[in-house]
Design an enzyme around this catalytic site. Structure first.
Site, PDB file in Angstrom:
ATOM      1  N   HIS A 116      16.930  49.537  43.430  1.00  0.00           N
ATOM      2  CA  HIS A 116      15.831  49.351  42.468  1.00  0.00           C
ATOM      3  C   HIS A 116      14.727  48.485  43.066  1.00  0.00           C
ATOM      4  CE1 HIS A 116      18.299  45.740  41.986  1.00  0.00           C
ATOM      5  NE2 HIS A 116      17.257  45.139  41.417  1.00  0.00           N
ATOM      6  N   ASP A 120      12.389  45.344  41.521  1.00  0.00           N
ATOM      7  CA  ASP A 120      12.404  44.479  40.344  1.00  0.00           C
ATOM      8  C   ASP A 120      11.200  44.747  39.450  1.00  0.00           C
ATOM      9  OD1 ASP A 120      14.766  43.199  41.006  1.00  0.00           O
ATOM     10  OD2 ASP A 120      13.736  41.683  42.217  1.00  0.00           O
ATOM     11  N   HIS A 175      16.013  47.160  46.739  1.00  0.00           N
ATOM     12  CA  HIS A 175      17.161  46.367  47.162  1.00  0.00           C
ATOM     13  C   HIS A 175      18.391  46.758  46.347  1.00  0.00           C
ATOM     14  CE1 HIS A 175      15.225  44.071  43.964  1.00  0.00           C
ATOM     15  NE2 HIS A 175      16.387  43.501  43.714  1.00  0.00           N
ATOM     16  N   ARG A 193      17.070  33.247  41.158  1.00  0.00           N
ATOM     17  CA  ARG A 193      15.917  34.088  41.518  1.00  0.00           C
ATOM     18  C   ARG A 193      14.669  33.655  40.767  1.00  0.00           C
ATOM     19  NH1 ARG A 193      15.855  40.445  40.087  1.00  0.00           N
ATOM     20  NH2 ARG A 193      14.238  39.923  38.577  1.00  0.00           N
TER      21      ARG A 193
HETATM   22  C1  SIN Z   1      18.669  41.340  42.257  1.00  0.00           C
HETATM   23  O1  SIN Z   1      18.646  42.536  42.016  1.00  0.00           O
HETATM   24  O2  SIN Z   1      17.677  40.641  42.134  1.00  0.00           O
HETATM   25  C2  SIN Z   1      19.939  40.706  42.751  1.00  0.00           C
HETATM   26  C3  SIN Z   1      20.102  40.845  44.215  1.00  0.00           C
HETATM   27  C4  SIN Z   1      21.329  40.149  44.724  1.00  0.00           C
HETATM   28  O3  SIN Z   1      21.997  39.463  43.952  1.00  0.00           O
HETATM   29  O4  SIN Z   1      21.634  40.277  45.903  1.00  0.00           O
END
Ligand code: SIN
Length: 275
Positions: A98, A100, A254, A269
């Site tokens: 995806h 973000d 990612h 995050r």
């Molecule tokens: C996310 O999608 O922001 C999480 C990525 C992760 O935890 O590695």
């Protein structure tokens, strides 16, 4: 400041050293980091020790911070989201390709993830360059895609009726009933800072092409989702405590791997909105 920069893969990714992100950082230092970020699409740092306040302050140097509409932030730092998988959890947050916040009217430009506690093994994050994916297409398909818009929605991931894998994890998910908002973005984004073009559809949030039905959209979307994760477009980051990854959601997908059953993983995050 002189950053040391080591590429991690051919398509994207670089590990940066020679900087303490806890600051204070001068405008020139931030400019150097920003340049590495747009050049490499995802950048990594090791051995950082950022409090939530320091992570928020670092993020704010790149733009306004997002407050996630469906995942609660930390009580005193609503812009800082805790990404936690507990040992008993079966699903993880972000465990599919995806970008973000593509489901927002003005999607996030960047995310900065900081490792607080990592499993003894597993829990890597994969990144895929959607600029490389676009560039590898034929002129014929590029011409078709250049004229299309994608319809994005949070419904599948965050509504009670959706797959809602997020809700089954230990992540605190705010009320997501009635997620109906759909936003339209070009299928091919031109990067505001580099002018580089990248595919901007993703399996989590892109529902269909604008003006096309879901059934009509599916074959072409399926092709793009398969194409865009081709190994040569990717880099993989193995976390260490204190590591930081900062990725460009305009040109990078990612995927958080969920391969560490019975162990805890704790990240924080912040997500940067378009200015
Ligand atoms: C996310 O999608 O922001 C999480 C990525 C992760 O935890 O590695």
């Amino acid at each position: 400041m002189t950053l040391q920069i080591r590429k991690t893969a051919g398509a994207l990714g670089a590990e940066l050293s020679g900087v303490d992100l806890a600051g204070p950082l001068s405008d020139a230092q931030i400019a150097e980091i920003r340049q590495a970020f747009v050049d490499h699409q995802v950048i990594f740092f090791r051995d950082q020790a950022l409090s939530p306040d320091q992570q928020r302050a670092f993020g704010r140097r790149f733009g306004p911070l997002n407050i996630h509409p469906y995942v609660a932030g930390m009580a005193d730092f609503p812009e800082v989201m805790e990404v936690i998988k507990e040992p008993q959890d079966r699903t993880n947050f972000g465990g599919g390709w995806h970008s973000d916040m593509s489901f927002l009217e003005r999607p996030a430009i960047a995310s900065i993830l900081h490792a607080i506690e990592i499993p003894d093994w597993g829990g890597d994050t994969l990144f895929a360059s959607q600029a490389a994916a676009y560039e590898a297409l034929t002129p014929g398909l590029k011409a078709v895609l250049d004229g299309l818009n994608g319809v994005h929605s949070a419904g599948r991931e965050y509504s009670a009726k959706g797959h809602s894998a997020q809700k089954r994890s230990s992540m605190v998910v705010a009320e997501a009933e009635g997620v109906t908002g759909e936003y339209i973005h070009p299928v091919v984004l031109t990067h505001a800072e580099t002018g580089r073009r990248a595919l901007y559809v993703n399996p989590a949030f892109t529902e269909r092409f604008d003006g096309w039905s879901k059934r009509e959209s599916k074959p072409l979307l399926d092709f793009l989702f398969e194409h865009s994760r081709y190994e040569a477009f990717t880099t993989r980051f193995t976390w260490s405590p204190g590591a930081v990854a900062m990725w460009d959601n305009r040109s990078v997908w990612h995927f958080a791997l969920n391969d560490y059953p019975g162990q805890r993983r704790h990240m924080r995050r912040v997500t940067i909105d378009a200015a």
